[in-house]
Design an enzyme around this catalytic site. Sequence first.
Site: not given
Ligand code: K2U
Ligand code: ZN
Length: 167
Positions: A46, A51, A91-92, A133-134, A137
Site C-alpha cells: 500500500g 508518503q 510502514c514504508l 492504515h493508508e 496517512h
Molecule cells: O503505508 C505503507 O507504508 C504501506 C504499508 C502497508 C501496510 C501497513 C500495515 C499492514 C499491512 C500493510 C507497507 O506495505 S509496509 C510493508 C508490509 C507489508 C505487509 C505486511 C506488513 C507490512
Molecule cells: Zn504506512
Amino acid sequence: MSLLNIIHYPDKRLHTVAKPVVAVDARIQKLVADMAQTMYAAPGIGLAATQVDVHEQVIVIDISETRSDLRVFINPQILKAEGSSVHEEGCLSVPGIYDRVTRAERITVSALNAEGETFTLDADELLAVCIQHEMDHLKGKVFVEYLSPLKQTRIRNKLKKHLRETM
Ligand code: K2U
Ligand code: ZN
C-alpha cells in the site's frame, strides 16, 4: 512513470492532512501510476500520496501474491466499520519497525477509482487493515502513534540516528 521519494518518520510532512482531489484528470492519473510503481519497487502492499509528499487524497493498494491486482482509492470515505482485530503492521515511512495495531475488522469504503467513477467496497482481513492504515496517512497519522509514548520515543530516536549515519 517515475519512482517517487518516500518520506520517513519523523518528517513533519507526514502529519499534513490531505485535501480532497477536485478532478481525476491526467495529473492525478500520472500520480497514481507513479505511486503504484513506487509501491511495487519498495516493495509494499500500500502507499498513500502523503508518503510521497503529495497532500491529496490518493491511495494505491495491492495485496495480491501475484502483484497484479492494483486498487486505487481517491477521496476514500469509510461508510461502516465493524468489529475489532489486531494485526502486525509496518510502514514504508517507518523502515524496520513492526508492531501490533488494533483496527476495525470489517469496513465498507466508498471512493473514486482511477477513472473518476464512484465505487463501494466491503473489506476485511489484510485489505481492511491496509485501507485503514493508508487512510490514516491521508489524515496525517502514522501507525506508530498507536504505540506507547516510550515506544514512539525509541522509534523516533532510532530513525533519527539512522538518518544521521546515512547522511
Ligand atoms: O503505508 C505503507 O507504508 C504501506 C504499508 C502497508 C501496510 C501497513 C500495515 C499492514 C499491512 C500493510 C507497507 O506495505 S509496509 C510493508 C508490509 C507489508 C505487509 C505486511 C506488513 C507490512
Ligand atoms: Zn504506512
